[in-house]
Design a protein around this motif. Structure first.
Motif, short mmCIF file in Angstrom:
data_model
loop_
_atom_site.label_atom_id
_atom_site.label_comp_id
_atom_site.label_asym_id
_atom_site.label_seq_id
_atom_site.Cartn_x
_atom_site.Cartn_y
_atom_site.Cartn_z
N ASP A 1 -13.56 1.88 3.18
CA ASP A 1 -12.10 1.61 2.69
C ASP A 1 -12.35 0.96 1.24
O ASP A 1 -11.54 1.25 0.21
N PHE B 1 1.04 -1.26 -0.05
CA PHE B 1 0.02 0.05 0.06
C PHE B 1 0.83 1.34 -0.02
O PHE B 1 0.61 2.23 -0.77
N THR C 1 -10.12 5.85 -5.94
CA THR C 1 -8.91 5.89 -6.25
C THR C 1 -8.51 5.38 -7.68
O THR C 1 -8.00 6.17 -8.48
N GLY D 1 -4.22 -1.02 -7.39
CA GLY D 1 -5.42 -1.01 -6.87
C GLY D 1 -6.05 -2.42 -6.74
O GLY D 1 -6.97 -2.30 -5.76
N VAL E 1 -4.89 -4.31 -3.79
CA VAL E 1 -5.27 -3.64 -2.55
C VAL E 1 -6.73 -3.96 -2.48
O VAL E 1 -7.40 -4.40 -1.23
N LEU E 2 -7.51 -3.95 -3.23
CA LEU E 2 -9.01 -3.92 -3.16
C LEU E 2 -9.38 -5.64 -2.81
O LEU E 2 -10.07 -5.98 -2.23
N THR F 1 -10.87 2.68 -2.28
CA THR F 1 -10.08 2.22 -3.08
C THR F 1 -10.53 2.18 -4.52
O THR F 1 -9.84 2.49 -5.64
#
Length: 306
Positions: free
Chosen positions: A177, A94, A184, A143, A146-147, A181
């Motif tokens: 969150d 991250f 973004t 991304g 992270v997702l 994400t």
């Protein structure tokens, strides 16, 4: 190193090459300098103070150097992070994503201020376009990782690569969150589309408005990414994973080298000031249409003026 997704460690080692104090400070300082230089050039252009006697060559050369350095660091960090996905935990993954957002904000702010310089040469223009695309592609991949880690509730001490072989578990992560994400990722795609239009378009409609609004947006992205990275890092904040050592707080050669790299663009500026390198001045407003039509091939070269 093969990833181990069956044993959940109690802690993970630090990684000063990603989250060290020097790396974070160098990225933040470079971004801050670039945004300040971009704002000064745009403000000068808006106030009609650019002239042949004050072509701001030095600031443009310095800004161009910092922008090139930052986007290459962002692409390099993301590339190495993907290669090491089987060993990097979500915490470090991250932080790389946040540093990539800083490089994107820096490059786009530079694009807003120096777009006419890039349009002067089609090679430079398409080189910028390629770097923007590579940075976007890597950022989107990050991304998605992270997702997925949030959706599946990946334990903080497991490698991020385990998201593709791990069944969903109960997660305490809130909906904000997920939304943040996804927003973004979508925002990066939208910014890329707008930056591409701004770089490639031959018509300069709403030129000043795009510059001002774009700089405000890039500044907001840079501030948000910096604050998020600093609050999460071991060097300046509190990480969301237990680290087995405090290596990210220590100043090593690698940390000092990251800060020393800030001097490189200054060397080019000194060469311009001393006349060793000749650079083209900014394109005046009344010549921008000629530039878009490819008629400014014989622009006088300046050797040293701010």
């Amino acid at each position: 190193m093969a990833r181990n997704c069956t044993v959940i460690p109690n802690s993970v080692p630090s990684d000063a090459g990603i989250a060290g104090a020097g790396v974070l400070l160098a990225s933040a300082i470079t971004t801050g300098l670039s945004l300040g230089l971009s704002a000064s050039l745009v403000l000068q252009d808006v106030l009609k103070r650019s002239s042949s006697r004050n072509p701001s060559v030095i600031r443009r050369q310095l800004l161009n150097g910092y922008s090139d350095q930052q986007i290459m660091v962002g692409i390099g960090l993301q590339s190495v992070g993907l290669v090491k996905a089987d060993s990097l935990v979500p915490y470090h993954f991250f932080l790389i994503w946040m540093l990539a957002l800083l490089s994107m904000a820096t490059h786009n702010a530079t694009l807003l201020a120096l777009v006419q310089d890039f349009k002067r040469d089609w090679v430079l223009r398409w080189m910028r376009q390629l770097l923007m695309f590579v940075n976007l592609a890597l950022s989107c991949v990050y991304g998605v990782y992270v997702l997925q880690s949030k959706i599946k509730g990946l334990p903080a001490t497991l490698p991020i690569g385990c998201v593709w072989g791990l069944d969903s578990t109960s997660s305490n992560v809130g909906g904000l969150d997920y939304v943040g994400t996804i927003a973004t990722i979508a925002g990066n795609c939208v910014v890329f589309g707008l930056a591409t239009w701004y770089l490639q378009s031959r018509r300069q409609r709403f030129y000043r408005i795009v510059q001002i609004v774009g700089l405000v947006l890039m500044s907001a992205i840079a501030i948000g990414a910096t604050v998020r990275a600093y609050l999460l890092s071991q060097a300046f904040g509190r990480p969301d994973v237990k680290l087995s050592d405090e290596g990210e707080k220590q100043w090593s050669f690698g940390q000092l080298l990251s800060l020393l790299m800030l001097i490189l663009p200054v060397i080019s500026v000194v060469e311009v000031m001393r006349g060793a390198i000749a650079v083209a001045p900014p394109v005046p407003d009344d010549d921008k249409q000629s530039l878009l039509n490819g008629e400014l091939s014989d622009i006088p070269r300046f050797r040293g003026s701010d």
